[in-house]
Scaffold this motif. Structure first.
Motif, PDB file in Angstrom:
ATOM      1  N   GLU A 184      -5.495  28.962  33.641  1.00  0.00           N
ATOM      2  CA  GLU A 184      -6.513  29.976  33.345  1.00  0.00           C
ATOM      3  C   GLU A 184      -7.568  29.930  34.183  1.00  0.00           C
ATOM      4  O   GLU A 184      -8.206  30.907  35.050  1.00  0.00           O
ATOM      5  N   ASN A 185      -7.849  28.828  35.146  1.00  0.00           N
ATOM      6  CA  ASN A 185      -9.159  28.716  35.942  1.00  0.00           C
ATOM      7  C   ASN A 185      -8.969  28.216  37.107  1.00  0.00           C
ATOM      8  O   ASN A 185      -9.449  27.222  37.693  1.00  0.00           O
ATOM      9  N   ARG A 186      -7.427  28.773  37.479  1.00  0.00           N
ATOM     10  CA  ARG A 186      -7.279  27.876  38.796  1.00  0.00           C
ATOM     11  C   ARG A 186      -8.245  28.117  40.067  1.00  0.00           C
ATOM     12  O   ARG A 186      -8.385  27.216  40.874  1.00  0.00           O
ATOM     13  N   ASP A 187      -8.609  29.150  40.096  1.00  0.00           N
ATOM     14  CA  ASP A 187      -9.636  29.371  41.508  1.00  0.00           C
ATOM     15  C   ASP A 187     -11.062  29.589  40.994  1.00  0.00           C
ATOM     16  O   ASP A 187     -11.909  30.059  41.649  1.00  0.00           O
ATOM     17  N   GLU A 188     -11.327  28.856  39.678  1.00  0.00           N
ATOM     18  CA  GLU A 188     -12.598  28.877  39.376  1.00  0.00           C
ATOM     19  C   GLU A 188     -13.648  28.388  40.585  1.00  0.00           C
ATOM     20  O   GLU A 188     -13.364  27.411  40.941  1.00  0.00           O
ATOM     21  N   ALA A 189     -14.639  29.007  40.635  1.00  0.00           N
ATOM     22  CA  ALA A 189     -15.692  28.555  41.559  1.00  0.00           C
ATOM     23  C   ALA A 189     -16.487  27.406  41.006  1.00  0.00           C
ATOM     24  O   ALA A 189     -16.992  27.624  40.191  1.00  0.00           O
ATOM     25  N   LEU A 221     -16.492  32.792  46.312  1.00  0.00           N
ATOM     26  CA  LEU A 221     -15.869  33.024  44.984  1.00  0.00           C
ATOM     27  C   LEU A 221     -14.610  32.110  44.916  1.00  0.00           C
ATOM     28  O   LEU A 221     -14.348  31.767  43.794  1.00  0.00           O
ATOM     29  N   PHE A 222     -13.938  31.869  46.235  1.00  0.00           N
ATOM     30  CA  PHE A 222     -12.740  31.076  45.902  1.00  0.00           C
ATOM     31  C   PHE A 222     -12.740  30.038  46.700  1.00  0.00           C
ATOM     32  O   PHE A 222     -12.727  30.076  47.843  1.00  0.00           O
ATOM     33  N   GLN A 224      -8.225  28.994  49.385  1.00  0.00           N
ATOM     34  CA  GLN A 224      -7.879  30.272  49.891  1.00  0.00           C
ATOM     35  C   GLN A 224      -6.401  30.229  50.291  1.00  0.00           C
ATOM     36  O   GLN A 224      -5.715  29.256  50.510  1.00  0.00           O
ATOM     37  N   VAL A 251      -0.582  35.779  36.595  1.00  0.00           N
ATOM     38  CA  VAL A 251      -1.855  34.936  36.667  1.00  0.00           C
ATOM     39  C   VAL A 251      -1.125  33.420  36.230  1.00  0.00           C
ATOM     40  O   VAL A 251      -0.635  33.053  35.274  1.00  0.00           O
ATOM     41  N   VAL A 252      -1.521  32.293  36.985  1.00  0.00           N
ATOM     42  CA  VAL A 252      -1.082  31.067  36.753  1.00  0.00           C
ATOM     43  C   VAL A 252      -2.160  30.386  36.499  1.00  0.00           C
ATOM     44  O   VAL A 252      -3.177  30.099  37.328  1.00  0.00           O
TER      45      VAL A 252
END
Lengths: 485, 366
Positions: free
Chosen positions: A99-104, A118-119, A122, A96-97
């Motif tokens: 904390e909130n990299r792909d946060e919606a 969600l992502f 992509q 996991v790189v």
């Protein structure tokens, strides 16, 4: 190397196609790709193939190995060892790189109801969707880049492979690989194409990267306009926020002190922040005059690469690529004919456009004749026959090849003398239109057939041999120069 | 080859194996089922090169042999035969099938052209079929069907030394199920959801244990069931880092009875079909109101809830997603947690902490 591998395999495929049923061929043979070719000793090659899946490996090793090997042996004229492997798929657990990299996050839209995803970002490995395609286009547009200037449409040969490799490296690791990257070379060698391809590639990976493409002149104009409108601060901020700055024809900054100063500060703001700067020019930094020393030294701190004039082979490849873009089917022999007669890349493009319009507007067919007339129309630089004396030609040729005029005219058949002599004969007969017998007389009474032979030989060599063409061109230029001065 | 076999067993195996045949095989051999006698058993194999299915059927081997015939013809023919013992014999260029009164023969294809199946190169993990089915059905519920977007139509297996998890997402929702099973090595594998549903179907019939082997080297994953082995090509793509979008803390939590919620959702779905399936959930005090509104009408249903935390909230999402989750749970308490109405909401089962279901809400403008 990429081209070689692909070329070899494509040749092998067209050979192998005859040995299999179409179904077998397209299922088992066609999906293979050559990953690596390694030379082992003088006459052995180790060729590694990538198979789409495990079924292929055993099927091919058991049943089709011999046929593939035979075909490759025939083409490469060497003994080949074939190796098959599949693309190994990463099954290591993901790390996991951030904390909130792909946060919606929510982007405001005007529609009544919007399904949110969600992502946001992509993975690249998916096919680019229509929407992403548009995002990519609009970011290209914003950056001022052309869509067709990509690495895929860039032909590579010895004259530009170094620049190409550096450009790819920069596009993969912007800001770290080579900073700044300074490309220089004459007109039409592909500086702008390469530079834009870097931008293109970076945007394709991440459409959000802030890239700006500008020319030295445009940069100057923007600064002048900003000074007029008292908006220099805004302009400064604008330039300094870019992650990637591409400046074409930086030599326009020569002698413009305040523009140079602004560029210097921009440079200093972008590079320490991990940004990448790419510059092109028609000459190396130390020849851009007057250019402030601090800028010069900064340019020289990066990687400086010159791009040479395209070779005959590269020009042929360029013709084929450009023709494909125009939707023109140019056969190999015609492409070579054009490449042998036209040196400038821009002119090549012009000829192709002309051909294209002839074919699409007047419904002419693409024949060698049509190409010849097209080429004829572009050759305007006539050699001034009357102003140049034959003796002058002989002297210039002798000087160029570092031989004496006496030796050039004499009977000796040492290799380098013969070459020089043939070039002289060619220029006299072919360019100056001196009679064959007369030329024979100048070279100690040689027979007119020898002159004809020499002249024809050089004419053919110009089409195929790079050194001969450079030699002849250099001599022609110095002759023209001596008459005009 | 000469064998005696029960028609019902052979037909079932042929039908299952036949699912591995592609609808448009590029080669005649890839439309075939390979029949081979193996240690007193008959093995059936079929592949479309990305998936391979193998089944074994008990039989009486009178003469060993190997033969390949068109899968579709074999299945069609077998399904017309009556149950009971039948005989199969291979002869020059054909395979003869004899039942009590019927005799048919199918033209054979050269079995040497049939691609050999890869073999397992490590031990992998073993789990009970119940665990396996639950992993795929619940963990994989959010997988999409659009095969042009491989990541969003696949299931991610995460194996670690203490447990196995399956995660799936279609880009709008995400599901994850964890079971406690020890795996020899840590690994991940992305497998197309479509074939996993097929494996589950077989597992449901077979019961027993399921073994799973992931081989990055071969780019394959192997699923072994009692009489079946399914080999699947791994998807070469990177699954998004999903942990960041799962809400860790929620400000508003409620608990409700799944069956009650399901019937409320179904009522709301009547009108929501017209408006891309949007239903609205409004939480006020201890009441949850599920409503939908369209041009043709509107409805709203109240559901009693047990408030765990928070005051009130409102969220809209695709009713289909809610119904799919509730149909999986069937009965018992479920818990729903949310933060803001535009941030993802999370469904869990209080009594089973090993499963969660995250849904991205719709953004509705009033």
């Amino acid at each position: 190397m990429d081209l070689d591998r692909e070329k070899l395999w494509n040749t092998a495929l067209s050979d192998l196609e005859n040995s299999f049923s179409p179904g077998t061929f397209s299922t088992w043979i066609k999906p293979l790709r050559i990953r690596e070719i390694k030379g082992v000793g003088d006459d052995h090659l180790m060729i590694t193939f990538v198979c789409p899946n495990t079924f292929h490996i055993r099927m091919i090793e058991d049943r089709y190995y011999a046929l593939i090997k035979e075909a490759l042996d025939r083409i490469t004229k060497k003994k080949n060892n074939l190796q098959f492997e599949i693309k190994i798929i990463n099954t290591e657990p993901q790390k996991v790189v951030g904390e909130n990299r792909d946060e919606a996050t929510i982007t405001p839209q005007e529609k009544k109801a919007v399904p949110q995803t969600l992502f946001q970002s992509q993975p690249y490995s998916q096919p680019i969707q229509h929407h992403q395609d548009q995002v990519f286009r609009s970011s290209l547009h914003r950056a001022g880049l052309r869509e067709d200037y990509t690495f895929e449409t860039f032909a590579v040969s010895t004259s530009n492979e170094m620049a190409h490799a550096a450009a790819i490296a920069v596009s993969q690791n912007p800001g770290t690989a080579y900073n700044p990257l300074f490309l220089y070379g004459g007109v039409g060698v592909g500086k702008t194409h390469l530079m834009q391809a870097i931008g293109n590639n970076i945007l394709r990976k991440n459409a959000d990267t802030s890239i700006y493409y500008t020319t030295g002149e445009q940069f100057t104009n923007e600064i002048v306009a900003a000074i007029q409108q008292k908006k220099t601060i805004q302009l400064k901020q604008k330039f300094r926020t870019y992650k990637i700055l591409l400046v074409d024809d930086i030599q326009f900054l020569a002698g413009k002190t305040s523009v140079q100063e602004e560029f210097f500060h921009t440079f200093n703001a972008i590079t320490p922040a991990g940004g990448q700067i790419i510059l092109t020019s028609d000459r190396p930094p130390h020849e851009i005059n007057p250019l402030e020393d601090r800028l010069k030294s900064r340019f020289e701190a990066g990687l400086i690469i010159d791009i040479q004039q395209p070779t005959f082979e590269l020009r042929t490849a360029i013709i084929l690529i450009k023709a494909k873009k125009l939707g023109l089917q140019v056969p190999m022999d015609l492409a070579q004919k054009i490449a042998s007669e036209v040196e400038s890349t821009r002119k090549l493009e012009g000829i192709l456009v002309k051909l294209h319009s002839e074919i699409s507007l007047f419904h002419r067919e693409l024949t060698p004749d049509l190409v010849s007339t097209m080429l004829g129309k572009t050759e305007q630089t006539e050699f001034p026959q009357n102003t140049i004396r034959p003796a002058e030609v002989i002297k210039t040729v002798a000087n160029h090849f570092h031989v004496s005029t006496a030796a050039l005219k004499g009977p000796s058949r040492v290799k380098h003398l013969v070459e020089a002599r043939h070039v002289a004969m060619y220029i006299l007969h072919n360019q100056l239109k001196v009679q064959l017998e007369e030329v024979g007389g100048m070279f100690g009474g040689r027979d007119h057939t020898s002159i004809l032979h020499a002249s024809n030989k050089i004419r053919d060599l110009i089409g195929t041999d790079e050194t001969t063409r450079t030699n002849v061109n250099a001599i022609k230029t110095s002759l023209l120069f001596s008459t005009t001065v | 080859m000469k064998i005696k076999v029960l028609q019902e067993n052979l037909l079932r195996a042929a039908q299952d194996v036949g699912r591995g045949i592609s609808t448009k095989p590029p080669l005649p051999i890839l439309s075939c089922i390979l029949l081979e006698t193996k240690q007193g058993k008959l093995s059936l194999k079929a592949t479309d090169l990305s998936v391979g299915i193998q089944a074994e059927v008990g039989c009486k081997v009178e003469e060993e042999g190997i033969v390949a015939v068109s899968g579709r013809t074999l299945i069609e023919l077998l399904s017309t035969f009556s149950a009971g013992s039948m005989e199969i014999e291979s002869q020059e260029g054909k395979m003869v099938l004899r039942s009590q009164k019927t005799m048919s023969s199918i033209q054979t294809v050269d079995s040497k052209d049939f691609p050999p199946f890869p073999e397992r190169d490590n031990d992998g993990v073993v789990l009970s079929s119940d665990q396996f089915i639950s992993l795929i059905e619940r963990g994989g519920v959010a997988a999409g069907v659009d095969e042009t977007r491989p990541v969003f139509s696949s299931m991610l297996f995460e194996c670690s030394i203490s447990h196995i998890a399956v995660v799936a997402t279609d880009g709008y929702r995400l599901s994850k199920e964890v079971v406690d099973v020890a795996s020899a090595k840590e690994c991940i594998a992305l497998v197309p959801a479509k074939i996993m549903r097929e494996v589950v179907r077989i597992a449901q019939k077979q019961g027993g244990e399921v073994s799973m082997v992931v081989s990055g080297q071969l780019g394959q994953v192997f699923f072994g069931l009692k009489e079946y082995e399914i080999i699947v090509r791994l998807v070469d793509a990177e699954f998004p880092q999903y942990s960041a979008i799962v809400p860790r803390e929620t400000q508003l939590n409620i608990q409700a009875e799944a069956s009650e919620l399901l019937s409320a959702a179904k009522t709301a779905m009547v009108f929501s079909k017209e408006v891309s399936g949007i239903i609205q959930m409004k939480i006020e005090k201890s009441i949850l109101i599920i409503s939908s509104a369209a041009a043709t009408g509107e409805s709203s249903v109240e559901v009693e809830t047990k408030k765990v935390r928070g005051v009130e909230g409102e969220i809209s999402f695709n009713g289909k997603y809610l119904i799919e989750f509730l149909s999986l749970v069937k009965t018992g308490e479920i818990e729903f947690g949310m933060n803001e109405s535009l941030k993802p909401g999370i469904f869990t089962i209080p009594s089973q902490k090993n499963f969660y279901y995250v849904v991205m809400p719709f953004r509705v403008q009033k």
